[in-house]
Write a protein that holds these residues in place. Structure first.
Motif, PDB file in Angstrom:
ATOM      1  N   ALA A 299      20.909  -5.775  15.019  1.00 35.97           N
ATOM      2  CA  ALA A 299      19.580  -5.232  15.332  1.00 35.97           C
ATOM      3  C   ALA A 299      19.031  -4.378  14.195  1.00 35.97           C
ATOM      4  N   LYS A 300      19.934  -3.838  13.379  1.00 37.64           N
ATOM      5  CA  LYS A 300      19.488  -3.005  12.265  1.00 37.64           C
ATOM      6  C   LYS A 300      18.928  -3.823  11.116  1.00 37.64           C
ATOM      7  N   LEU A 301      19.064  -5.144  11.193  1.00 39.65           N
ATOM      8  CA  LEU A 301      18.642  -6.009  10.085  1.00 39.65           C
ATOM      9  C   LEU A 301      17.280  -6.636  10.327  1.00 39.65           C
ATOM     10  N   ASN A 302      16.485  -6.048  11.219  1.00 40.90           N
ATOM     11  CA  ASN A 302      15.151  -6.564  11.491  1.00 40.90           C
ATOM     12  C   ASN A 302      14.232  -6.209  10.321  1.00 40.90           C
ATOM     13  N   LEU A 303      13.745  -7.234   9.645  1.00 36.49           N
ATOM     14  CA  LEU A 303      12.934  -6.997   8.445  1.00 36.49           C
ATOM     15  C   LEU A 303      11.643  -6.254   8.751  1.00 36.49           C
ATOM     16  N   ASN A 304      11.131  -6.412   9.958  1.00 35.50           N
ATOM     17  CA  ASN A 304       9.873  -5.733  10.298  1.00 35.50           C
ATOM     18  C   ASN A 304      10.026  -4.215  10.290  1.00 35.50           C
ATOM     19  N   GLU A 305      11.274  -3.759  10.385  1.00 37.93           N
ATOM     20  CA  GLU A 305      11.512  -2.325  10.343  1.00 37.93           C
ATOM     21  C   GLU A 305      11.469  -1.780   8.916  1.00 37.93           C
ATOM     22  N   PHE A 306      11.558  -2.663   7.952  1.00 38.11           N
ATOM     23  CA  PHE A 306      11.623  -2.234   6.557  1.00 38.11           C
ATOM     24  C   PHE A 306      10.282  -2.371   5.833  1.00 38.11           C
ATOM     25  N   PHE A 307       9.438  -3.307   6.260  1.00 41.17           N
ATOM     26  CA  PHE A 307       8.206  -3.599   5.530  1.00 41.17           C
ATOM     27  C   PHE A 307       7.003  -3.518   6.469  1.00 41.17           C
ATOM     28  N   GLN A 308       5.904  -2.909   5.990  1.00 41.39           N
ATOM     29  CA  GLN A 308       4.652  -2.813   6.733  1.00 41.39           C
ATOM     30  C   GLN A 308       3.671  -3.839   6.165  1.00 41.39           C
ATOM     31  N   LEU A 309       3.266  -4.786   7.018  1.00 41.74           N
ATOM     32  CA  LEU A 309       2.432  -5.903   6.555  1.00 41.74           C
ATOM     33  C   LEU A 309       1.093  -5.975   7.283  1.00 41.74           C
ATOM     34  N   ASP A 310       0.672  -4.884   7.935  1.00 40.54           N
ATOM     35  CA  ASP A 310      -0.587  -4.915   8.686  1.00 40.54           C
ATOM     36  C   ASP A 310      -1.776  -5.210   7.781  1.00 40.54           C
ATOM     37  N   ASP A 311      -1.749  -4.674   6.580  1.00 43.72           N
ATOM     38  CA  ASP A 311      -2.866  -4.885   5.656  1.00 43.72           C
ATOM     39  C   ASP A 311      -3.042  -6.361   5.335  1.00 43.72           C
ATOM     40  N   PHE A 312      -1.944  -7.083   5.247  1.00 37.83           N
ATOM     41  CA  PHE A 312      -2.036  -8.519   4.954  1.00 37.83           C
ATOM     42  C   PHE A 312      -2.672  -9.273   6.117  1.00 37.83           C
ATOM     43  N   HIS A 313      -2.328  -8.885   7.327  1.00 41.83           N
ATOM     44  CA  HIS A 313      -2.917  -9.547   8.487  1.00 41.83           C
ATOM     45  C   HIS A 313      -4.426  -9.346   8.515  1.00 41.83           C
ATOM     46  N   ASP A 314      -4.860  -8.110   8.261  1.00 41.71           N
ATOM     47  CA  ASP A 314      -6.297  -7.835   8.250  1.00 41.71           C
ATOM     48  C   ASP A 314      -6.997  -8.632   7.150  1.00 41.71           C
ATOM     49  N   SER A 315      -6.397  -8.654   5.995  1.00 40.99           N
ATOM     50  CA  SER A 315      -7.018  -9.369   4.876  1.00 40.99           C
ATOM     51  C   SER A 315      -7.125 -10.858   5.161  1.00 40.99           C
ATOM     52  N   ILE A 316      -6.071 -11.411   5.734  1.00 42.55           N
ATOM     53  CA  ILE A 316      -6.098 -12.844   6.044  1.00 42.55           C
ATOM     54  C   ILE A 316      -7.189 -13.143   7.059  1.00 42.55           C
ATOM     55  N   MET A 317      -7.307 -12.313   8.089  1.00 40.85           N
ATOM     56  CA  MET A 317      -8.350 -12.529   9.089  1.00 40.85           C
ATOM     57  C   MET A 317      -9.741 -12.407   8.463  1.00 40.85           C
ATOM     58  N   ILE A 318      -9.888 -11.455   7.546  1.00 43.86           N
ATOM     59  CA  ILE A 318     -11.191 -11.265   6.905  1.00 43.86           C
ATOM     60  C   ILE A 318     -11.558 -12.474   6.064  1.00 43.86           C
ATOM     61  N   PHE A 319     -10.653 -12.884   5.189  1.00 39.42           N
ATOM     62  CA  PHE A 319     -10.962 -14.016   4.317  1.00 39.42           C
ATOM     63  C   PHE A 319     -11.031 -15.326   5.102  1.00 39.42           C
ATOM     64  N   GLN A 320     -10.262 -15.392   6.164  1.00 40.36           N
ATOM     65  CA  GLN A 320     -10.333 -16.596   6.996  1.00 40.36           C
ATOM     66  C   GLN A 320     -11.686 -16.690   7.672  1.00 40.36           C
ATOM     67  N   SER A 321     -12.213 -15.583   8.159  1.00 39.11           N
ATOM     68  CA  SER A 321     -13.526 -15.594   8.792  1.00 39.11           C
ATOM     69  C   SER A 321     -14.626 -15.883   7.770  1.00 39.11           C
ATOM     70  N   LEU A 322     -14.368 -15.577   6.502  1.00 41.36           N
ATOM     71  CA  LEU A 322     -15.332 -15.867   5.450  1.00 41.36           C
ATOM     72  C   LEU A 322     -15.111 -17.251   4.834  1.00 41.36           C
ATOM     73  N   ASN A 323     -14.090 -17.966   5.345  1.00 39.33           N
ATOM     74  CA  ASN A 323     -13.737 -19.294   4.809  1.00 39.33           C
ATOM     75  C   ASN A 323     -13.405 -19.229   3.323  1.00 39.33           C
ATOM     76  N   GLU A 324     -12.717 -18.163   2.939  1.00 36.48           N
ATOM     77  CA  GLU A 324     -12.356 -17.976   1.536  1.00 36.48           C
ATOM     78  C   GLU A 324     -10.860 -17.694   1.377  1.00 36.48           C
ATOM     79  N   LEU A 325     -10.042 -18.362   2.194  1.00 37.22           N
ATOM     80  CA  LEU A 325      -8.597 -18.168   2.099  1.00 37.22           C
ATOM     81  C   LEU A 325      -8.048 -18.598   0.742  1.00 37.22           C
TER      82      LEU A 325
END
Length: 910
Positions: A299-325
């Motif tokens: 359980a200590k090896l969960n990668l989500n506990e080590f890295f914060q990727l929220d900014d990437f999710h927001d960016s992907i949604m933004i560029f996806q909505s702009l059709n500029e992925l």
């Protein structure tokens, strides 16, 4: 009445009607309804109540309502009306006539008629006046209504415009709010909400204000692309900031955390479990080990506990909505490539192909590894200069953290940023290992020296391999490095073995091992490999004599066996926990290492000792080699049983067995040459007087010396040789000895020899022949026919062939065979003593002189021609011996080598 003849009006309803008609006079009503009273009574009542006849109480009519409603519900209103009319006629028939005949009533009726007329006129006048007034008021009201209606219409138009203006203003305000909110959200870095607001703003403007010429709204609308660009730029900056935070020192921490959990939790847990459950055949990170891991540690090896990727999710949604992925992917790839280059420093991530080609060509010309720039102190390659164990550990921890980050990022973003390249992490890793492998090989070859550092580096890389393997990354390049480390470890182990063996060899006394301690003796037997048919005769434990055992091999053998076993254990321990792949390659390396130990070190160094001129040392080397051959064979069997492939059908045989056997043959040859040389030297000192006229009673002193030398050599120097070797040497030396005496008799004698010298020569030969029973190895502890105790010690190993039930017979046969080597020499002496008598007779020649060749007989007879038979007889004897043959070799009896070959064949030796 209804169809069944039942009255439609109930009695109760009739009472209500009558009561209503009588002005609520209940007594009258009852009399009327009952029809039991006379008409006069009715008339009286009507007279009394004439003022009330037409006074109808409105409340009385309310009483009709339930009955009328019930009638309506039953749809019987018409029949009821008909019945009411009939009832009126039945109940009031004749009443009108009576009323008209009453004068008072008539008067009152006339008066009432006039009053009614007046009232009618008054009503008409009043009504006319009221109607006129009403008409006037109605006209006024209509005019007022028209005016008010016009005002209402005007007000309604104004109100509608006000409402429209209010809505418009509200929408304008909404646009202003959205624009302002976008600015705030950009400041707050909530970019996806910015995009949502911009979308709402754009839709609102296009739907509501597209046809309006509001300049400020146009400016706001025109600012949407700019705000979108700002949003995209800020998203890219956000990704950069995220990469800065995640790809900094945090990577080493992630690598250290994973390594700590694997090294300090998972590995110790598995080693403990493996020991308890006896699962020694299973390695760390095998499916069995993975299935038994502690979930708490995992359980200590969960990668989500080590890295914060929220900014990437927001960016992907933004560029996806702009059709500029694609644009986002492109920008991300550029930025990511820069991060990789910075991450891998001081390793140069990408080089110019031409420069790389020239560098590799130069390195190949200097013998350096391709891809590594200048492996020397003056090299400009920073990475090469930085190579050290701590540096590589930190470097790999950083790389490990980045790989885990890359895996987690790609999975979290569903591989959007890498254009659905599901192998992108592996491609990076493979490219990195292509660049890194030459440096690692150089580090292993040139800088990784001690076994401690090798084990430390191996354990570290093996844990890295386990982590990468669990995350489905390609471990082949790194595993090849581990194989190289194993090869280097084997090489270092061989060097250590070589150094220690050289010390052992230099300190060895090349004497049989004497042991006076029973405990040490037991240890030696456990360490050493002995012959299968070897039996050691130990002292009687009940005897008061001190324990004493002499083993045939020198101390070099048990100490080498111990050293070889330790080296093998150390090498296999190197593989025991982690190495799971390419076992065939590892097994071949292991086999080669042990082959090198027994051949390149043990065999070659011992073989170099064969240059010695000491018979004792050569004999001991031959004995040692005999046991080393056994050790190599037994080690092959041991490696077959304990092979790292865990394959019961596999058979391992060290090639060093063949080389040791060749060295053993060389030792035998060398020993034979030394003995031959010594015997030749002694024979050169022998001087036989062939012209003497005296007969000696004892052998010549030189013959006695030769016999003593032979006894001493075979009784002491060669006593511990293998039985077959001793036998071979004895046969070989006596065959050589008799051949040399034959040469003396044939070629070193004068042209004329005396009869007395022949008798003296026979005495010498018989003396030499007489020592055979004393020097030939017999059963230990048995007194031979001459009363001579075997020279072998009670602890000397013996073998079934020598100690079996048929040992005395074997001993007698060997004595007879050895004595047969003197047969030719004995027949020549008899021929000389008889002066050739009977030689020409075939029967006598075949019986007494079968070993003498025709030309030898002629030569011998020529030396006694004056005192023996005629020359013609000699010629006849010569002819009679032409077809004589040797008992051992019908084809030829010439030469020392041919006899040695014959004897070897006799004892089934190649």
């Amino acid at each position: 009445m209804d169809q069944e003849g039942q009255p439609l009006l109930s009695k109760e309803f009739q009472q209500v009607l009558l009561a209503t008609a009588s002005g609520n006079n209940s007594s009258w009503t009852e009399r009327t309804v009952s029809n039991n009273e006379s008409t006069d009574a009715v008339k009286h009542d009507l007279t009394l109540g004439q003022n009330e006849v037409f006074d109808l109480d409105p409340l009385s009519f309310d009483k009709w309502v339930p009955f009328l409603r019930n009638t309506l519900d039953k749809n019987q209103l018409d029949p009821v009306i008909d019945e009411l009319e009939n009832s009126v006629e039945d109940n009031f028939q004749g009443l009108e006539l009576q009323l008209l005949q009453d004068s008072q009533i008539n008067d009152k009726l006339e008066t009432s008629i006039d009053e009614i007329a007046n009232i009618q006129d008054m009503v008409q006048d009043t009504l006319s006046s009221e109607i006129s007034k009403f008409q006037m008021k109605l006209s006024e009201s209509a005019n007022e209504l028209i005016v008010k209606k016009q005002m209402y219409v005007n007000n309604k138009k104004i109100s509608l415009k006000i409402s429209e203006a209010t809505i418009l203003i509200t929408k304008v305000v909404r646009i202003l709010e959205l624009s302002s909110r976008c600015q705030e959200l950009i400041t707050e870095r909530k970019f996806f909400k910015v995009l949502q607001n911009l979308d709402s703003l754009e839709k609102l403007y296009l739907q509501e204000f597209k046809n309006y010429n509001f300049q400020f709204l146009i400016e706001i609308y025109n600012s949407i692309p700019f705000l979108q660009k700002v949003t995209k730029d800020e998203c890219i900056n956000l990704i950069r900031n995220s990469l800065n935070s995640n790809l900094g020192k945090n990577l080493i921490k992630v690598g250290q955390e994973f390594m700590a959990i694997y090294e300090n939790e998972l590995l110790p847990q598995w080693l403990e479990t493996r020991t308890k459950m006896k699962l020694t055949n299973f390695k760390f990170n095998s499916p069995v080990e993975i299935s038994m891991r502690d979930e708490t540690s995992l359980a200590k090896l969960n990668l989500n506990e080590f890295f914060q990727l929220d900014d990437f999710h927001d960016s992907i949604m933004i560029f996806q909505s702009l059709n500029e992925l694609n644009s986002l992917s492109s920008e991300f790839s550029k930025e990511y490539e820069l991060r990789k280059t910075k991450l891998l420093y001081p390793l140069i991530w990408k080089k110019n192909k031409t420069v790389t080609y020239q560098m590799n060509s130069l390195l190949r010309g200097t013998g350096a590894s391709p891809g590594v720039a200048g492996h020397d102190a003056s090299s400009d390659d920073v990475f090469t200069q930085s190579l050290s164990l701590p540096f590589l550990q930190d470097y790999f921890l950083k790389i490990l953290g980045f790989l885990l980050y890359d895996i987690n990022l790609n999975k979290a973003t569903e591989f959007t940023l890498v254009n659905n390249d599901y192998n992108s992490t592996n491609e990076f890793w493979d490219g990195l290992m292509d660049r890194l492998s030459p440096y690692l090989k150089y580090f292993i070859d040139e800088k990784l020296e001690t076994e401690t550092d090798m084990i430390k580096f191996k354990d570290f890389l093996c844990l890295c391999v386990a982590i990468l393997e669990n995350f489905k990354l390609n471990i082949e390049p790194l595993y090849k490095i581990l194989v190289s480390i194993f090869e280097k470890f084997c090489s270092v182990s061989l060097r250590a073995f070589n150094d220690e063996f050289q010390i052992l060899l230099n300190d060895d006394d090349f004497m049989p091992l004497s042991i006076n301690d029973k405990t040490l003796y037991d240890k030696v037997l456990k360490i050493c490999w002995m012959k299968e048919d070897e039996h050691l005769h130990l002292p009687d434990p009940t005897s008061e004599e001190p324990f004493s055992v002499i083993l045939p091999f020198s101390p070099l053998y048990p100490m080498t066996c111990t050293l070889a076993k330790k080296t093998y254990s150390r090498i296999t321990a190197f593989l025991s926990i982690f190495y799971r792949h390419e076992l065939h390659t590892l097994n071949n390396i292991l086999i080669k290492a042990m082959d090198d130990i027994f051949n390149d070190i043990v065999n070659k160094k011992i073989r170099s000792k064969l240059e010695s001129t000491s018979r004792e040392e050569i004999a001991q080397i031959l004995i040692n080699l005999d046991y080393f051959i056994i050790a190599a064979k037994e080690f092959s069997n041991f490696m077959t049983r304990e092979n790292i492939l865990q394959n019961s059908d596999m058979e391992i045989q060290l090639s060093s067995i063949k080389h040791l056997a060749e060295s053993r043959k060389l030792a035998e040859t060398k020993l034979i040459e030394l003995i031959d040389s010594k015997i030749s030297d002694i024979l050169e000192t022998i001087e036989i007087d062939w012209q003497t006229r005296e007969i000696r009673q004892d052998p010549d002193i030189s013959i006695i010396d030769l016999a003593q030398f032979l006894e001493m050599m075979f009784a002491s120097t060669l006593q511990n040789l293998p039985y077959s070797v001793q036998t071979l040497l004895i046969f070989r030396e006596f065959d050589s000895l008799t051949r040399q005496f034959m040469d003396i008799l044939l070629h070193d004698t004068p042209s004329i020899i005396t009869h007395e010298s022949i008798i003296n020569f026979e005495i010498d030969i018989n003396y030499l022949k007489g020592i055979i029973p004393r020097i030939f190895p017999s059963t230990p502890g048995i007194i031979d026919s001459n009363g001579y105790q075997s020279p072998m010690t009670p602890s000397t190993p013996t073998f079934p062939n020598a100690n079996s039930v048929d040992a005395p017979t074997l001993f007698e046969n060997n004595i007879k065979s050895l004595e047969a080597t003197f047969m030719e020499l004995k027949q020549c002496i008899e021929l000389l003593k008889a002066q050739g008598k009977g030689y020409n007779e075939p029967e006598i020649r075949l019986r007494k002189y079968s070993r003498i060749r025709k030309e030898d007989a002629a030569l011998l007879l020529s030396k006694i021609e004056r005192s023996a038979t005629s020359k013609d007889g000699a010629n006849n004897d010569d002819n009679s011996t032409m077809d004589s043959s040797s008992i051992f070799n019908p084809e030829s009896a010439n030469g020392t080598d041919s006899n040695a070959s014959r004897i070897a064949k006799f004892f089934n030796r190649s």
